[in-house]
Scaffold this motif. Structure first.
Motif, mmCIF file in Angstrom:
data_model
loop_
_atom_site.group_PDB
_atom_site.id
_atom_site.type_symbol
_atom_site.label_atom_id
_atom_site.label_comp_id
_atom_site.label_asym_id
_atom_site.label_seq_id
_atom_site.Cartn_x
_atom_site.Cartn_y
_atom_site.Cartn_z
ATOM 1 N N ASN A 8 0.821 -1.209 0.000
ATOM 2 C CA ASN A 8 0.000 0.000 0.000
ATOM 3 C C ASN A 8 0.855 1.259 0.000
ATOM 4 O OD1 ASN A 8 -3.178 -0.254 0.392
ATOM 5 N ND2 ASN A 8 -2.173 -2.087 1.139
ATOM 6 N N LEU A 9 1.968 1.207 0.723
ATOM 7 C CA LEU A 9 2.883 2.362 0.700
ATOM 8 C C LEU A 9 3.460 2.550 -0.702
ATOM 9 C CD1 LEU A 9 4.817 1.931 4.076
ATOM 10 C CD2 LEU A 9 3.315 3.821 3.450
ATOM 11 N N ILE A 10 3.862 1.446 -1.319
ATOM 12 C CA ILE A 10 4.461 1.548 -2.660
ATOM 13 C C ILE A 10 3.454 2.132 -3.652
ATOM 14 C CG2 ILE A 10 5.288 0.175 -4.626
ATOM 15 C CD1 ILE A 10 6.573 -1.730 -2.563
ATOM 16 N N PHE A 11 2.237 1.582 -3.639
ATOM 17 C CA PHE A 11 1.246 2.066 -4.608
ATOM 18 C C PHE A 11 0.813 3.500 -4.283
ATOM 19 C CE2 PHE A 11 1.180 -2.267 -5.891
ATOM 20 C CZ PHE A 11 0.759 -2.238 -7.207
ATOM 21 N N GLY A 12 0.774 3.831 -2.999
ATOM 22 C CA GLY A 12 0.407 5.201 -2.615
ATOM 23 C C GLY A 12 1.456 6.196 -3.072
ATOM 24 N N ILE A 13 2.715 5.837 -2.917
ATOM 25 C CA ILE A 13 3.796 6.742 -3.332
ATOM 26 C C ILE A 13 3.908 6.762 -4.862
ATOM 27 C CG2 ILE A 13 6.302 7.148 -3.187
ATOM 28 C CD1 ILE A 13 6.118 5.745 -0.373
ATOM 29 N N GLY A 14 3.615 5.627 -5.480
ATOM 30 C CA GLY A 14 3.693 5.530 -6.949
ATOM 31 C C GLY A 14 2.733 6.463 -7.655
ATOM 32 N N LEU A 15 1.695 6.869 -6.940
ATOM 33 C CA LEU A 15 0.706 7.778 -7.524
ATOM 34 C C LEU A 15 1.332 9.150 -7.837
ATOM 35 C CD1 LEU A 15 -2.342 7.394 -7.943
ATOM 36 C CD2 LEU A 15 -2.714 8.435 -5.722
ATOM 37 N N ILE A 16 2.350 9.525 -7.079
ATOM 38 C CA ILE A 16 2.908 10.888 -7.203
ATOM 39 C C ILE A 16 3.587 11.095 -8.567
ATOM 40 C CG2 ILE A 16 4.476 12.578 -6.141
ATOM 41 C CD1 ILE A 16 4.013 10.976 -3.470
ATOM 42 N N PRO A 17 4.554 10.256 -8.972
ATOM 43 C CA PRO A 17 5.141 10.456 -10.306
ATOM 44 C C PRO A 17 4.122 10.303 -11.431
ATOM 45 C CG PRO A 17 6.052 8.478 -9.264
ATOM 46 C CD PRO A 17 5.244 9.185 -8.232
ATOM 47 N N LEU A 18 3.133 9.441 -11.233
ATOM 48 C CA LEU A 18 2.116 9.295 -12.282
ATOM 49 C C LEU A 18 1.356 10.600 -12.466
ATOM 50 C CD1 LEU A 18 0.518 5.766 -11.678
ATOM 51 C CD2 LEU A 18 1.886 6.504 -13.614
ATOM 52 N N PHE A 19 1.061 11.263 -11.363
ATOM 53 C CA PHE A 19 0.336 12.525 -11.470
ATOM 54 C C PHE A 19 1.231 13.641 -11.980
ATOM 55 C CE2 PHE A 19 -3.835 11.639 -10.443
ATOM 56 C CZ PHE A 19 -4.556 12.800 -10.638
ATOM 57 N N TYR A 20 2.514 13.542 -11.681
ATOM 58 C CA TYR A 20 3.442 14.515 -12.253
ATOM 59 C C TYR A 20 3.359 14.458 -13.782
ATOM 60 C CZ TYR A 20 7.713 16.449 -14.066
ATOM 61 O OH TYR A 20 8.585 17.175 -14.810
ATOM 62 N N LEU A 21 3.434 13.220 -14.298
ATOM 63 C CA LEU A 21 3.405 13.054 -15.760
ATOM 64 C C LEU A 21 2.061 13.479 -16.336
ATOM 65 C CD1 LEU A 21 5.238 9.621 -16.002
ATOM 66 C CD2 LEU A 21 6.122 11.824 -16.730
ATOM 67 N N THR A 22 0.979 13.153 -15.619
ATOM 68 C CA THR A 22 -0.357 13.534 -16.109
ATOM 69 C C THR A 22 -0.469 15.057 -16.204
ATOM 70 O OG1 THR A 22 -1.242 11.591 -14.998
ATOM 71 C CG2 THR A 22 -2.832 13.213 -15.721
ATOM 72 N N GLY A 23 -0.081 15.726 -15.126
ATOM 73 C CA GLY A 23 -0.144 17.190 -15.118
ATOM 74 C C GLY A 23 0.734 17.782 -16.210
ATOM 75 N N ARG A 24 1.890 17.194 -16.369
ATOM 76 C CA ARG A 24 2.851 17.719 -17.345
ATOM 77 C C ARG A 24 2.318 17.615 -18.775
ATOM 78 N NH1 ARG A 24 8.744 14.946 -17.940
ATOM 79 N NH2 ARG A 24 9.120 15.557 -20.092
ATOM 80 N N TYR A 25 1.697 16.466 -19.114
ATOM 81 C CA TYR A 25 1.229 16.296 -20.489
ATOM 82 C C TYR A 25 -0.157 16.868 -20.713
ATOM 83 C CZ TYR A 25 5.421 13.766 -21.313
ATOM 84 O OH TYR A 25 6.738 13.468 -21.440
ATOM 85 N N LEU A 26 -0.952 16.988 -19.666
ATOM 86 C CA LEU A 26 -2.292 17.565 -19.836
ATOM 87 C C LEU A 26 -2.181 19.067 -20.074
ATOM 88 C CD1 LEU A 26 -5.328 16.907 -19.777
ATOM 89 C CD2 LEU A 26 -5.324 17.440 -17.357
ATOM 90 N N PHE A 27 -1.308 19.723 -19.311
ATOM 91 C CA PHE A 27 -1.190 21.185 -19.419
ATOM 92 C C PHE A 27 0.050 21.613 -20.185
ATOM 93 C CE2 PHE A 27 -3.485 20.373 -15.371
ATOM 94 C CZ PHE A 27 -4.705 20.896 -15.754
#
Lengths: 423, 285
Positions: free
Chosen positions: B128-147
């Motif tokens: 759960n810690l791994i998947f919870g922390i893994g969300l952060i770089p995924l959202f970095y990439l999402t924000g970066r390519y969306l905007f």
């Protein structure tokens, strides 16, 4: 609807929700002229996400709204990056707000872990400790507690609570060196041995802590330690109520039952095992893998014992139906493979089309060793306001394999007083 | 027949190579569109800020876990099933008692860790810690390519990293962490699909399948995705061809993901007719 909205707001954190609304307004102002089609798409998408949450009947947890964090974060991001110079200041402010929430909140606490540690420390020299935990904490306590755990219904009413705890102590004290009772008390009021009518033994509060910072409810753990060894329970005498309590008389399942077993693919029953006469099976599911019989293999006493075995799903046996006019004493012997779990209850039938009331005699008991244990319980129907009721015993094997024998229920008590509080 | 098989195999191989090359070229920081040295410095700064977001996120989650290590009531049930699964198989459990069925992604991960020698509790917490922390770089990439901005990526990463609800969830044993991680992966690839190449819709559908097998709530994305495709096509936001190909990749990825997971988990097909459908109806209706 407002309740659902409240859960959505809480599910994605109140500040994020507020900022997301601001972000949506900001986005609307920016895009209503430039890119109306995409703006409408965003609105419809958000409406779609919200609308089913407003109308589903079982939206009872904020966890269903956790996905709303995604659009909220993206809307906030859109708004923040538009502040060319001060975006980092906004991010820092948001992080500080979040940290305040994180460090101030008391999401889960560590009540059960600390209580289990207190029990573990207290029971370090005991061979047969036993803990009773209220239903709401039972699962967690089984995870953290090193001692066997049983559940009970922790009543909010103090009179009922005291009566239930007294019954737990008197019913289980012969079979445990120390009994732990975990219950909730308002305003950290302490239950004393006198309240419970315990004149012997040591009744002590070993742990107490607040449930949450806001509540005045305290989670308490008491220990009851016997003084000296107890005598084994005596066989009750009086009018015998149970037929074939020793599983000596056997019968065979009728053709209807055998066909039902074949239809439901219950292979053990299809083999027509010797079944205890006057006893009946609790309802069973298709393809359920269980075994119930009157077994001659290493009986506890006599030539046969009841045997129940299941892998996953509980299986059960009902005794014959009996009536009670006064206090009853119930006695039985049981053994089972280590790790097996058993539960014994008394079902009270008060009328036609009325579901039976379940009175737990032996809450879930996980057997640690394969040795014969003797259990006795006393039951007074007047304590439960059960007049003109009919009763039957229900033995359940929840896991593993258990044997039981010498099931006796007698109405009249002529034996010596076995009140365990006197030891 | 052989030629046809070869052609299909070649096409699949080309698609995979194309996808991998494009994805890694997008991850390459040199393609941020920066040219001058000042922007290069900013690029490096964003990289450090992402690292800081991940580290802060990890710190908060571990801190909260250490402060409040007690897991939720549901976790006990999940751990029990995972432990039983590690001793036999999921299909054996279901045959014994169909009521054991819950979307099994988290249980599958935990039972793998148990088989490797971890205790169920530590396996659940670590995952759960791994998947919870893994969300952060995924959202970095999402924000970066969306905007189309590294700055947006950093902001999104920090907001996800510090969200108190997500921090609490990650320090517990909950299926939400897995669902959110795979939904974030779905979102990232869907954004890449709309913004870059159609081929990204494939992994988008694939990760959505993982999310659906983590929690049923992820199914809400399906009608939203259908609506989005129809809206963009009707409103001519994107070309018909792009929408059509996007649909092919998305549904193909979703189907592949579902089939793979059903096979990996060993869920009997007859199960979907009764238990799973009734649970989905119970969740959504």
């Amino acid at each position: 609807m407002w309740e659902s909205l409240n859960k959505i707001i809480k599910g994605c954190f109140e500040v994020y929700f507020g900022m997301a609304i601001a972000g949506l307004v900001f986005y609307t102002m920016q895009s209503c002229r430039k890119n109306l089609k995409v703006l409408l798409w965003v609105y419809l998408l958000l409406t779609g996400m919200m609308i089913w949450r407003f109308f589903i009947p079982n939206f009872y947890s904020t966890r269903y709204a956790v996905i709303c964090i995604f659009p909220a974060t993206l809307l906030m991001t859109f708004m923040m990056v538009k502040f060319k110079k001060w975006w980092w200041a906004l991010v820092i402010v948001m992080c500080i707000v979040c940290c305040c929430k994180i460090f101030r909140s008391n999401f889960k606490g560590r009540l059960i872990i600390d209580a289990a540690a207190a029990i573990s420390q207290d029971a370090v020299n005991d061979k047969y400790p036993l803990a009773f935990v209220a239903d709401r904490d039972f699962q967690l306590m089984t995870l953290y507690s090193p001692v066997p755990v049983c559940n009970f219904q922790d009543s909010r009413d103090n009179t009922e609570k005291i009566r239930d705890i007294s019954r737990i102590i008197s019913g289980n004290a012969p079979y445990a060196d120390v009994i732990y009772v975990c219950c909730d008390m308002q305003d950290n009021k302490e239950l004393s041995g006198q309240d419970l009518g315990l004149t012997g033994g040591h009744w002590k509060l070993i742990y107490s802590a607040r449930r949450t910072r806001k509540q005045k409810l305290y989670f308490q753990v008491y220990s009851y330690r016997k003084v000296g060894a107890c005598l084994p329970p005596l066989m009750p005498s009086g009018k015998k109520l149970i037929l074939n309590g020793g599983a000596e008389e056997i019968c065979h399942l009728n053709s209807k039952m055998l066909k039902l077993a074949a239809d439901k693919k219950i292979t053990f029953l299809v083999g027509d095992p010797p079944f205890p006469a006057y006893w009946s099976m609790a309802s069973f599911r298709p393809e359920q893998k269980f075994e119930i019989e009157s077994s001659a293999d290493n009986p506890i006493s006599g030539k046969r014992s009841f045997r129940m075995k299941t892998a996953v799903h509980p299986c059960g046996l009902y005794s014959c139906v009996f009536t009670l006019h006064g206090r009853a004493e119930i006695f039985l012997r049981m053994r089972g493979n280590p790790g097996s779990a058993a539960e014994i209850s008394l079902l009270a039938y008060t009328g036609k089309n009325v579901p039976p009331r379940t009175i737990p005699l032996l809450p879930v008991r996980i057997l640690k060793e394969n040795q014969v244990m003797t259990y006795s319980f006393s039951f007074d129907p007047s304590e439960y306001a059960l007049k003109n009721a009919q009763f039957r015993l229900l033995f359940q094997c929840l896991n593993g394999e258990i044997f039981f024998d010498d099931v006796i229920a007698a109405e009249k008590i002529e034996t010596a007083d076995r009140n365990l509080s006197a030891d | 027949m052989k030629r046809l098989t070869n052609n299909i195999w070649k096409s699949v191989k080309n698609l995979v190579i194309d996808f991998v090359l494009t994805f890694f070229s997008l991850l390459d920081w040199r393609n941020d569109g920066f040219s001058c040295s000042e922007e290069n410095e900013r690029k490096v700064l964003y990289r450090w800020l992402l690292l800081a977001a991940v580290l802060f996120g990890a710190f908060l989650r571990i801190f909260i876990f250490l402060r409040e290590p007690q897991v939720g009531q549901d976790a006990v049930y999940y751990l029990e099933i995972s432990e039983m699964w590690s001793r036999s198989s999921f299909s054996a459990l279901l045959e014994n008692d169909p009521s054991f069925y819950i979307p099994p992604v988290m249980l599958w991960f935990i039972q793998i860790f148990i088989r490797m020698g971890c205790s169920p509790l530590s396996a659940g917490i670590v995952l759960n810690l791994i998947f919870g922390i893994g969300l952060i770089p995924l959202f970095y990439l999402t924000g970066r390519y969306l905007f189309d901005s590294g700055k947006a990526g950093v902001v999104a990463a920090f907001l996800i990293s510090f969200n108190p609800i997500l921090v609490d969830y990650s320090a517990n044993i909950m299926r939400e962490n897995f669902m959110l991680f795979f939904e974030a992966a779905f979102l990232l690839f869907a954004v890449l699909g709309f913004r870059k190449k159609n081929i990204f819709f494939g992994p988008s559908g694939f990760f959505l399948a993982w999310a659906v097998f983590s929690r049923y709530e992820a199914l809400e994305i399906l009608p939203l995705m259908v609506f989005s495709f129809v809206w963009f096509a009707v409103m001519r936001v994107f070309a018909w061809k792009k929408i059509l190909m996007g649909n092919v990749y998305f549904w193909g990825g979703l189907a592949a993901g579902c089939i793979l997971l059903i096979w990996v988990f060993g869920i009997p097909f007859h199960f979907f007719e009764t238990t799973v459908m009734s649970k989905i109806e119970g969740t959504l209706l």
